[in-house]
Scaffold this motif. Structure first.
Motif, PDB file in Angstrom:
ATOM      1  N   TYR A  99     -20.092  10.647  13.388  1.00 52.88           N
ATOM      2  CA  TYR A  99     -20.365  11.973  12.825  1.00 52.88           C
ATOM      3  C   TYR A  99     -19.148  12.514  12.102  1.00 52.88           C
ATOM      4  O   TYR A  99     -19.239  13.032  10.986  1.00 52.88           O
ATOM      5  N   SER A 123     -28.003  24.298  14.860  1.00 56.61           N
ATOM      6  CA  SER A 123     -27.025  23.731  13.930  1.00 56.61           C
ATOM      7  C   SER A 123     -27.551  22.439  13.298  1.00 56.61           C
ATOM      8  O   SER A 123     -28.287  21.684  13.934  1.00 56.61           O
ATOM      9  N   THR A 124     -27.134  22.184  12.067  1.00 54.08           N
ATOM     10  CA  THR A 124     -27.410  20.878  11.442  1.00 54.08           C
ATOM     11  C   THR A 124     -26.905  19.759  12.352  1.00 54.08           C
ATOM     12  O   THR A 124     -27.554  18.731  12.507  1.00 54.08           O
ATOM     13  N   VAL A 125     -25.722  19.971  12.952  1.00 55.55           N
ATOM     14  CA  VAL A 125     -25.094  18.915  13.751  1.00 55.55           C
ATOM     15  C   VAL A 125     -25.356  19.136  15.242  1.00 55.55           C
ATOM     16  O   VAL A 125     -24.466  19.054  16.076  1.00 55.55           O
ATOM     17  N   LEU A 144     -26.315  12.636  17.285  1.00 53.33           N
ATOM     18  CA  LEU A 144     -26.622  13.844  16.520  1.00 53.33           C
ATOM     19  C   LEU A 144     -28.034  13.716  15.987  1.00 53.33           C
ATOM     20  O   LEU A 144     -28.287  13.058  14.982  1.00 53.33           O
ATOM     21  N   GLY A 186     -22.447  23.553  16.762  1.00 57.57           N
ATOM     22  CA  GLY A 186     -22.622  22.104  16.760  1.00 57.57           C
ATOM     23  C   GLY A 186     -22.354  21.509  18.130  1.00 57.57           C
ATOM     24  O   GLY A 186     -21.580  22.042  18.917  1.00 57.57           O
ATOM     25  N   LEU A 198     -19.548  13.194   8.215  1.00 56.22           N
ATOM     26  CA  LEU A 198     -19.441  14.555   7.706  1.00 56.22           C
ATOM     27  C   LEU A 198     -18.317  14.654   6.684  1.00 56.22           C
ATOM     28  O   LEU A 198     -18.443  15.305   5.654  1.00 56.22           O
ATOM     29  N   ILE A 219     -29.214  13.913  12.266  1.00 59.19           N
ATOM     30  CA  ILE A 219     -28.606  12.934  11.366  1.00 59.19           C
ATOM     31  C   ILE A 219     -29.100  11.528  11.710  1.00 59.19           C
ATOM     32  O   ILE A 219     -29.396  10.727  10.832  1.00 59.19           O
ATOM     33  N   THR A 228     -26.323   8.252  15.573  1.00 64.98           N
ATOM     34  CA  THR A 228     -25.046   8.676  14.994  1.00 64.98           C
ATOM     35  C   THR A 228     -24.213   9.280  16.111  1.00 64.98           C
ATOM     36  O   THR A 228     -24.490  10.373  16.598  1.00 64.98           O
ATOM     37  N   GLN A 244     -13.111  17.093   9.567  1.00 67.47           N
ATOM     38  CA  GLN A 244     -14.411  17.530  10.043  1.00 67.47           C
ATOM     39  C   GLN A 244     -14.562  19.040   9.946  1.00 67.47           C
ATOM     40  O   GLN A 244     -13.622  19.740   9.620  1.00 67.47           O
ATOM     41  N   TYR A 270     -26.025  22.896   6.447  1.00 67.08           N
ATOM     42  CA  TYR A 270     -24.787  22.687   5.695  1.00 67.08           C
ATOM     43  C   TYR A 270     -25.153  22.224   4.301  1.00 67.08           C
ATOM     44  O   TYR A 270     -26.056  21.405   4.130  1.00 67.08           O
TER      45      TYR A 270
END
Ligand SMILES: Cc1cc2nc3c(=O)[nH]c(=O)nc-3n(C[C@H](O)[C@H](O)[C@H](O)COP(=O)(O)O)c2cc1C
Length: 248
Positions: free
Chosen positions: A220, A106-108, A204, A79, A224, A207, A215, A247, A129
């Protein structure tokens, strides 16, 4: 700084990055017992050297999940990579493609899926995630598919996110975090110019696209925490005050 061994990267990162970023990469959850155990266990693993063999036709390639790679290793999801280097996810995806190994976004990530995939010559892998916000899950899966991603990597450890104590001290979270991060950036001008100024936007990407507005780091951490499956027993600072959320 000269890099002659993998261990030099840690020293280089410590020198180059503002502390809130260095400690985010370098640290682990809680008292870091598991991190230390993992390091100790991995140091016990040795490569077996074979001698007096024909080495004229060495081939390290391997088929992983139906795809042929030059080496059986992948870049794992990390991330906020775009905070360590300018548009870092794009750089890492391109480097992995050059070496013939997979890159996992990564998602983030800082850079959104579309940016990374469109700038990488090879298909990237996408880490997802498993989160409570099913709207986000659907949105991000559809976008990954539309961007050309065919391999998903599921991370299932979010039901109990680890509290990262170091982050509170480093300025990643904790009191006056935003002001402390700015002060650290000023003291690291190379990073501030290369990444801080020329690597924007620093939100991010995946997101922000879903939520329809940027974001930022603070958002974040709170976002999250809110959408993790279960709240952690640990209490940490979430940027606006102490809460029972934390987190990844
Ligand atoms: C700074 C940092 C950020 C990470 N971010 C993610 C993430 O966003 N998603 C994820 O699934 N794993 C994440 N991980 C876990 C790594 O992908 C990897 O599984 C873990 O670090 C173990 O590999 P290692 O022993 O090579 O560090 C992160 C790890 C680090 C150190």
């Amino acid at each position: 700084m000269l890099i002659s061994a993998p261990t030099d990267f840690r020293k280089a990162a410590r020198r180059k990055l503002p502390p809130f970023l260095f400690h985010y990469i370098d640290g682990g959850a809680y008292a870091e017992h598991t991190m230390r155990r993992n390091q100790a266990d991995l140091s016990q693993v040795a490569l077996r050297q074979r001698i007096l063999r024909n080495v004229s036709g060495l081939d390290t390639s391997a088929t992983v999940l139906g795809q042929k790679f030059s080496f059986p290793a992948a870049l794992g999801p990390v991330g906020l990579t775009g905070m360590y280097a300018r548009r870092g996810e794009v750089q890492a995806a391109r480097a992995a493609a050059r070496k013939g190994i997979p890159f996992t976004l990564s998602t983030v990530s800082v850079c959104p899926i579309e940016e990374v995939q469109s700038k990488s010559p090879a298909p990237i892998w996408f880490q997802l995630y498993v989160l409570k916000d099913r709207g986000f899950m659907r949105n991000v899966l559809e976008r990954a598919r539309d961007a050309g991603v065919t391999t998903l990597v599921f991370t299932v450890d979010m039901p109990t996110p680890g509290a990262r104590y170091r982050d509170v001290h480093s300025g990643m979270s904790g009191p006056y975090a935003a002001a402390r991060r700015i002060a650290q950036a000023v003291l690291h001008p190379e990073w501030a110019w290369d990444v801080g100024l020329r690597g924007t936007p620093h939100d991010l990407g995946n997101i922000s696209t879903y939520r329809g507005h940027p974001t930022k780091l603070e958002d974040y951490i709170g976002w999250l925490a809110r959408i993790s499956i279960r709240r952690s027993a640990g209490r940490i600072w979430n940027g606006s005050g102490l809460s029972g959320k934390d987190q990844c």
